[in-house]
Design an enzyme around this catalytic site. Structure first.
Site, PDB file in Angstrom:
ATOM      1  N   CYS A 171      67.830 -78.147 -12.220  1.00  0.00           N
ATOM      2  CA  CYS A 171      69.219 -77.858 -12.587  1.00  0.00           C
ATOM      3  C   CYS A 171      70.014 -77.199 -11.458  1.00  0.00           C
ATOM      4  CB  CYS A 171      69.254 -77.012 -13.849  1.00  0.00           C
ATOM      5  SG  CYS A 171      68.397 -77.830 -15.225  1.00  0.00           S
ATOM      6  N   HIS A 302      76.288 -70.521 -13.889  1.00  0.00           N
ATOM      7  CA  HIS A 302      75.282 -71.461 -14.405  1.00  0.00           C
ATOM      8  C   HIS A 302      75.452 -71.543 -15.917  1.00  0.00           C
ATOM      9  CE1 HIS A 302      71.792 -73.945 -14.357  1.00  0.00           C
ATOM     10  NE2 HIS A 302      71.103 -73.123 -15.123  1.00  0.00           N
ATOM     11  N   HIS A 337      74.884 -79.172 -20.921  1.00  0.00           N
ATOM     12  CA  HIS A 337      74.057 -78.969 -19.723  1.00  0.00           C
ATOM     13  C   HIS A 337      73.628 -80.328 -19.178  1.00  0.00           C
ATOM     14  CE1 HIS A 337      71.497 -77.461 -16.756  1.00  0.00           C
ATOM     15  NE2 HIS A 337      70.912 -76.468 -17.401  1.00  0.00           N
TER      16      HIS A 337
END
Length: 412
Positions: A171, A302, A337
């Protein structure tokens, strides 16, 4: 702000943006949704979600790759490769550069991913089980399984002859790709780079986060006191990076300047982030970019929507910014996400914010968690008009991979 990075080599700017996302196709649609605080979360359609208690995702709707890809046959590539190639094509069109000119340059493609061609691998696995093992596999499908083909799809689409590199640092991978691309241009090893990230929605990732108890019941709510997790998502984000002098010579629109980046890998825990390591990553990014904490006007977090991420990320930011952080928001509140593409979308949001003059919101937050400390400005609701000069883009990943990229506003 000093010009430390510029002194170290060529200045690098962003001149093209491309997005294939659940918030829309193209950078304009993506940015408009972000500014309005409009979400892209809905029921899972890319796989059979029967049996999952939580079955929402941020999937790309209405994407027909044949409408975007001109240089390669979409059937050659998996869904992640198609996302990357289409986003890169959009970025080139947005930059207003002639493709033949781009092909004649030393142009590289660098893209990040978490799951590679996950849908291809799932189909291969299903056939292995149902058709009697290795002999039952389709060789054409097997040839699409390599994650390295994501960057290769971009090169094929745009007829690029430079380096094609796919980063697998989960990620945080898009920020790794952007940082590497920055170095290629800064040092003169490339004349232009298409960079970003891509990942496709898939059952395995959804099941993994479901098993971890990390999926939200409805939408992700980063920084909210009642947040309950992430929503898995998909898409592709692309940025065209060029040397500043070349961009000015052709009269290009400059969205932002890439100031630098920082990376750390603590490997302390497979899933839990580490505040000390993240703080060090931010400091390295500031040093590489030649900025001080007081120069930073906005942080694209994030911000996954889990309690562990919020607590750790906020603690790291407060440490670096002496407990007075600038506005910090999470576009995952709208997008979900997107795994390996997440930091690419964050970079796109930072460039748009610097160019258009706004702060992206955390659209779904209702009551900021008081445990995150006093006066946390997470830009709730919709975008806020502002004139940020420096934006900081976070990307953190399983295994302790951390990467932060820094962008600055540009004016002649």
């Amino acid at each position: 702000m000093s010009d430390k990075a510029a002194d170290a080599g060529r200045r690098v700017v962003v001149t093209g943006l491309g997005a294939v996302s659940g918030l829309g196709l193209g950078a304009r649609a993506f940015t408009a949704a972000i500014r309005a605080g409009r979400g892209g979360i809905g029921p899972v359609e890319q796989f059979d979600a029967t049996g999952f208690e939580r079955s929402l995702a941020g999937e790309v709707r209405g994407f027909h790759p044949e409408m975007h890809l001109r240089g390669t046959d979409p059937a050659r590539w998996g869904r992640s490769g198609r996302f990357a190639a289409a986003a890169a094509r959009m970025a080139v069109l947005d930059a207003g550069i002639d493709q033949r000119e781009l092909s004649a340059l030393r142009t590289a493609s660098c893209f990040g991913t978490t799951n590679g061609e996950s849908q291809v691998v799932e189909r291969l696995t299903e056939r292995w089980v149902t058709d009697g093992g290795l002999a039952g596999l389709d060789p054409v499908l097997a040839g699409q399984a390599d994650a390295g083909r994501i960057a290769a799809a971009v090169s094929a689409e745009l007829d690029l002859s430079g380096e094609a590199l796919t980063f697998g640092t989960a990620c945080a991978a898009s920020n790794y790709a952007i940082g590497y691309s920055f170095d290629l241009i800064r040092t003169g090893e490339a004349d232009a780079v298409l960079c970003g990230g891509a990942d496709a929605s898939n059952r395995a990732t959804h099941a993994g986060f479901h098993r971890l108890g990390a999926l939200a019941a409805d939408v992700p709510r980063p920084f909210d006191e009642r947040r309950d997790g992430i929503v898995t998502s998909e898409g592709g984000a692309a940025l065209l990076l060029e040397p500043l002098d070349a961009a000015l010579a052709r009269g290009a629109r400059v969205y932002a300047e890439v100031l630098g980046y920082g990376m750390t890998c603590d490997a302390r825990h497979m899933t839990n982030p580490d505040a000390v390591s993240i703080a060090e990553c931010i400091r390295r990014a500031h040093h590489n970019a030649g900025v001080k904490p007081g120069d930073v006007d906005y942080i694209c977090a994030h911000g996954t929507g889990t309690r562990a991420n919020d607590a750790t990320e906020t603690a790291a930011v407060r440490e670096v910014f002496n407990d007075s952080p600038p506005p910090i928001s999470s576009i995952k509140s709208m997008l979900g996400h997107t795994m390996g593409a997440a930091a690419g979308f964050g970079a796109l949001a930072c460039c748009a914010a610097l160019f258009e003059g706004f702060l992206p919101p955390t659209a779904t937050v209702r009551q900021v968690d008081s445990a995150l400390g006093p006066d946390l400005d997470c830009v709730p609701g919709q975008a806020r008009a502002a004139r940020p000069r420096v934006a900081q883009n976070h990307g953190f990943a399983f295994g302790g991979n951390n990467a932060v990229t820094m962008f600055g506003g540009f004016s002649r």
